[in-house]
Design a protein around this motif. Structure first.
Motif, PDB file in Angstrom:
ATOM      1  N   MET A  10      -7.026   2.184   4.920  1.00  0.00           N
ATOM      2  CA  MET A  10      -6.756   3.501   5.509  1.00  0.00           C
ATOM      3  C   MET A  10      -7.887   4.460   5.173  1.00  0.00           C
ATOM      4  O   MET A  10      -8.426   4.432   4.066  1.00  0.00           O
ATOM      5  N   LEU A  11      -8.169   5.303   6.110  1.00  0.00           N
ATOM      6  CA  LEU A  11      -9.205   6.312   5.896  1.00  0.00           C
ATOM      7  C   LEU A  11      -8.776   7.204   4.726  1.00  0.00           C
ATOM      8  O   LEU A  11      -7.654   7.710   4.699  1.00  0.00           O
ATOM      9  N   ASN A  12      -9.683   7.394   3.794  1.00  0.00           N
ATOM     10  CA  ASN A  12      -9.374   8.236   2.636  1.00  0.00           C
ATOM     11  C   ASN A  12      -9.380   9.713   3.054  1.00  0.00           C
ATOM     12  O   ASN A  12     -10.397  10.214   3.520  1.00  0.00           O
ATOM     13  N   PRO A  13      -8.243  10.382   2.922  1.00  0.00           N
ATOM     14  CA  PRO A  13      -8.208  11.784   3.355  1.00  0.00           C
ATOM     15  C   PRO A  13      -9.062  12.696   2.455  1.00  0.00           C
ATOM     16  O   PRO A  13      -9.420  13.795   2.842  1.00  0.00           O
ATOM     17  N   ASN A  14      -9.383  12.217   1.258  1.00  0.00           N
ATOM     18  CA  ASN A  14     -10.170  13.056   0.334  1.00  0.00           C
ATOM     19  C   ASN A  14     -11.624  12.599   0.284  1.00  0.00           C
ATOM     20  O   ASN A  14     -12.087  12.084  -0.721  1.00  0.00           O
ATOM     21  N   GLU A  63     -18.511  -0.358  11.258  1.00  0.00           N
ATOM     22  CA  GLU A  63     -17.743  -1.605  11.364  1.00  0.00           C
ATOM     23  C   GLU A  63     -16.696  -1.685  10.240  1.00  0.00           C
ATOM     24  O   GLU A  63     -15.608  -2.216  10.423  1.00  0.00           O
ATOM     25  N   THR A  64     -17.064  -1.172   9.080  1.00  0.00           N
ATOM     26  CA  THR A  64     -16.181  -1.312   7.914  1.00  0.00           C
ATOM     27  C   THR A  64     -15.241  -0.111   7.751  1.00  0.00           C
ATOM     28  O   THR A  64     -14.496  -0.022   6.791  1.00  0.00           O
ATOM     29  N   MET A  65     -15.317   0.817   8.692  1.00  0.00           N
ATOM     30  CA  MET A  65     -14.578   2.071   8.528  1.00  0.00           C
ATOM     31  C   MET A  65     -13.099   1.900   8.890  1.00  0.00           C
ATOM     32  O   MET A  65     -12.758   1.412   9.957  1.00  0.00           O
ATOM     33  N   PRO A  66     -12.216   2.306   7.986  1.00  0.00           N
ATOM     34  CA  PRO A  66     -10.784   2.163   8.283  1.00  0.00           C
ATOM     35  C   PRO A  66     -10.286   3.268   9.212  1.00  0.00           C
ATOM     36  O   PRO A  66     -10.944   4.287   9.388  1.00  0.00           O
ATOM     37  N   ALA A  67      -9.116   3.056   9.792  1.00  0.00           N
ATOM     38  CA  ALA A  67      -8.537   4.036  10.713  1.00  0.00           C
ATOM     39  C   ALA A  67      -7.674   5.043   9.938  1.00  0.00           C
ATOM     40  O   ALA A  67      -7.522   4.951   8.714  1.00  0.00           O
ATOM     41  N   PHE A  68      -7.109   5.995  10.670  1.00  0.00           N
ATOM     42  CA  PHE A  68      -6.298   7.043  10.041  1.00  0.00           C
ATOM     43  C   PHE A  68      -5.005   6.453   9.456  1.00  0.00           C
ATOM     44  O   PHE A  68      -4.412   5.546  10.059  1.00  0.00           O
ATOM     45  N   PRO A  69      -4.586   6.968   8.297  1.00  0.00           N
ATOM     46  CA  PRO A  69      -3.440   6.368   7.593  1.00  0.00           C
ATOM     47  C   PRO A  69      -2.190   6.243   8.461  1.00  0.00           C
ATOM     48  O   PRO A  69      -1.530   5.198   8.464  1.00  0.00           O
ATOM     49  N   LYS A  70      -1.879   7.282   9.213  1.00  0.00           N
ATOM     50  CA  LYS A  70      -0.635   7.248   9.990  1.00  0.00           C
ATOM     51  C   LYS A  70      -0.662   6.124  11.018  1.00  0.00           C
ATOM     52  O   LYS A  70       0.312   5.394  11.195  1.00  0.00           O
ATOM     53  N   SER A  71      -1.784   5.961  11.699  1.00  0.00           N
ATOM     54  CA  SER A  71      -1.818   4.911  12.715  1.00  0.00           C
ATOM     55  C   SER A  71      -1.846   3.525  12.069  1.00  0.00           C
ATOM     56  O   SER A  71      -1.279   2.581  12.613  1.00  0.00           O
ATOM     57  N   VAL A  72      -2.492   3.418  10.916  1.00  0.00           N
ATOM     58  CA  VAL A  72      -2.477   2.126  10.210  1.00  0.00           C
ATOM     59  C   VAL A  72      -1.035   1.754   9.862  1.00  0.00           C
ATOM     60  O   VAL A  72      -0.579   0.645  10.143  1.00  0.00           O
ATOM     61  N   GLN A  73      -0.305   2.711   9.294  1.00  0.00           N
ATOM     62  CA  GLN A  73       1.106   2.460   8.950  1.00  0.00           C
ATOM     63  C   GLN A  73       1.908   2.055  10.179  1.00  0.00           C
ATOM     64  O   GLN A  73       2.690   1.111  10.156  1.00  0.00           O
TER      65      GLN A  73
END
Lengths: 293, 281
Positions: free
Chosen positions: B96-100, B14-24
């Motif tokens: 945003m989902l942390n890529p690292n 539920e708390t998980m963010p989406a991929f950075p590009k789509s969030v932007q």
């Protein structure tokens, strides 16, 4: 069953000499079953006058079905006088908002806040019950059966079909018929169109053979071009839906706020001229008249 | 035995963010009153996290829809573009989902693998003359088949890292290593979530059995084959070093071996470039 429009105007109340004939209150429809059970569709400013009339009939039980929670469909709730008087019973029905995950209690709760209204919800004396309802699930009230269906608008919106005493009425709330978001040469066009056709069939089935079809018909075809996506229907789309559903009588409502009585009648005349062979009657929704179905 | 708590897993997601590009892009498009509906739909359906979260909402019992909604297009038809747009915005607002991530799991490569599997699954469905109204279901199933992995990388990074390392070192199927270290495979975890969120039963089965060549369903078979093609073509990478080769008898759905199926599909570079164009645009 009989019904009465208490509010026919879209978006904002428009009192004044130009709207005196058809009315300037925002959406509210009163329905009475043959046993006099009271069903109210939407609580725009029109519900205020209805409330005044009901003061002579206390105590009341009112079943208020909210199509959606845009202001013009809920702003009369805090001014519905029976809400302040003990012994009255108000049951408010509506859908769950998918974005905020809030039930229909939001319709009143959002308005009765310190900054916006002097009375808190806890201070209301009537008994208020909220029922968050689901599309396709029928609610029985006396002899009436009320079934919501999801209809497209910029916020969650229910159309309601009411079957009662052998008669029927369908009210769209605010509704813009769905359209293909793809261009004909996009690969997704056909698939999307198939989804639209499916949904249109579902809508026509929900409206099927109704005695009274009450539709959001805000715009002329010319106006609609620049208002596409705003969430409202046109006179033409209303005619089209009544045709598809084999409705007996079409009531055009949610009059555009700048529309004068004269313009409404002009549009109505043109509509009849352009659609000479309709199987149903087309009328402009008008406030304050008892309509026996 | 699973080492994870199902309820906890669901709450995590539920708390998980989406991929950075789509969030932007969602932020950009929702701030533009003239943004086109199809651009918004495209952004959502190119992100497995946004997609699954929106399907979760619309399939909840509260909307009592007569059939399960398995694609974003269908969701728009039923609940309206503005509501879908606002749902996407509320997901974007999480962050945003942390890529690292601590598992060292490359989320960009994962996304490319998911997107190419989605596109290939749809291509395979068309090859089998699946009805037009169903083709987006095949895309979505491909997009979501490995959803469990991104959840592992986010919430069980230490054990998932061990599984990734073992598979890499010993060239073992990742789901076997997951079973050893986490006690549950990404496919099973995907099933758990999809079931909890009441997604369609075909979609749930396709996610659960996407490594099983014997479990026979059109949707699962397309996802299964698309996954192998994506891996064989090295379109992205989702941590599984093993391509499950098949022959026309071991997996008869297409009547072709994996290599011949790839050959029959012709130039697949466009599948990769289209997916990349989204990720990099």
């Amino acid at each position: 069953m009989k019904f009465k429009f208490w509010g026919v105007r879209g978006s904002i109340a428009t009192p004044g000499e130009n709207t005196v004939k058809y009315g300037g209150n925002t959406t509210c429809i009163e329905i009475r079953t043959d046993n006099n059970d009271l069903i109210i569709l939407d609580a725009g400013t029109g519900i205020h006058l209805l409330g005044q009339e009901l003061l002579a009939q206390l105590p009341i039980t009112a079943h208020i079905f909210i199509t959606h929670t845009h202001w013009d469909h809920i702003q009369g709730l805090p001014f519905f006088s029976p809400i302040f008087i003990a012994g009255n019973h108000l049951k408010i029905y509506g859908g769950l908002d998918p974005v905020t995950n809030e039930g229909i209690e939001r319709a009143l709760g959002v308005q009765l806040q310190y900054s916006y209204f002097p009375i808190r919800e806890a201070e209301l004396n009537a008994t208020i019950e909220y029922n968050t309802i689901k599309p396709g699930e029928t609610i029985s009230i006396g002899s009436a059966k009320i079934t919501p269906i999801l209809l497209s608008h910029p916020v969650l919106n229910f159309g309601y079909r009411i079957d009662c005493d052998g008669q029927s009425l369908f009210f769209t709330g605010d509704y813009e018929p769905i359209f293909n978001i793809y261009q004909k040469d996009d690969p997704e066009y056909d698939e999307y169109q198939a989804f639209l056709d499916e949904k249109q069939n579902e809508i026509s089935a929900a409206m099927k053979d109704v005695d009274a079809l009450v539709i959001d018909s805000s715009y002329t075809a010319e106006e609609y071009i620049s208002k596409k996506g705003w969430g409202h229907g046109s006179y033409d789309s209303a005619i089209n839906h009544a045709n598809l559903a084999n409705a007996k009588k079409l009531y055009l409502t949610h009059h555009e706020p700048t529309r004068t009585d004269t313009q409404l009648e002009q549009i109505h005349q043109e509509l009849l001229i352009n659609n000479p062979n309709l199987n149903f009657e087309v009328v402009l929704a008008k406030e304050g008249i008892d309509i026996n179905i | 035995m699973s080492n994870i708590n199902n309820e906890e897993l669901i709450a995590f997601v539920e708390t998980m963010p989406a991929f950075p590009k789509s969030v932007q892009k969602v932020m950009q498009l929702t701030a533009d009153v003239n943004a086109s509906a199809k651009d918004i739909v495209r952004v959502i359906e190119s992100d497995p996290i946004m997609t699954i979260k929106i399907l979760k909402v619309i399939n909840s019992a509260f909307y009592g829809l007569p059939q399960k909604i398995t694609s974003i297009q269908r969701a728009v038809v039923h609940i309206g573009l503005n509501t879908i747009k606002n749902l996407a915005l509320s997901i974007a607002a999480i962050g945003m989902l942390n890529p690292n991530n601590k598992a060292g799991f490359n989320t960009q490569d994962f996304l490319l693998h998911s997107l190419t599997t989605a596109a290939l699954s749809r291509i395979l469905a068309e090859r089998l003359d699946v009805a037009k109204t169903e083709s987006s279901d095949f895309f979505v199933a491909g997009l979501l088949h490995d959803f469990g992995k991104i959840v592992f990388a986010e919430f069980y990074p230490t054990t998932f890292k061990l599984a990734l390392e073992k598979s890499s070192e010993q060239q073992l199927p990742l789901h076997e290593s997951e079973l050893e270290f986490i006690g549950i495979t990404h496919a099973q975890a995907g099933r758990l979530m999809a079931e909890k969120w009441e997604l369609g039963s075909d979609l749930i089965d396709a996610i659960d059995h996407h490594h099983n060549s014997n479990k026979n369903s059109l949707l699962k078979d397309c996802v299964y084959a698309a996954n192998q093609i994506s891996k064989k073509m090295q379109f992205g990478f989702a941590g599984d070093p093993v391509v499950e080769e098949f022959t026309e008898t071991s997996f008869p759905r297409f009547g072709l071996s994996l290599d011949n199926l790839i050959a029959e599909l012709g130039d697949l570079s466009v599948v990769k470039s289209e997916s990349l164009s989204f990720i990099n645009s």
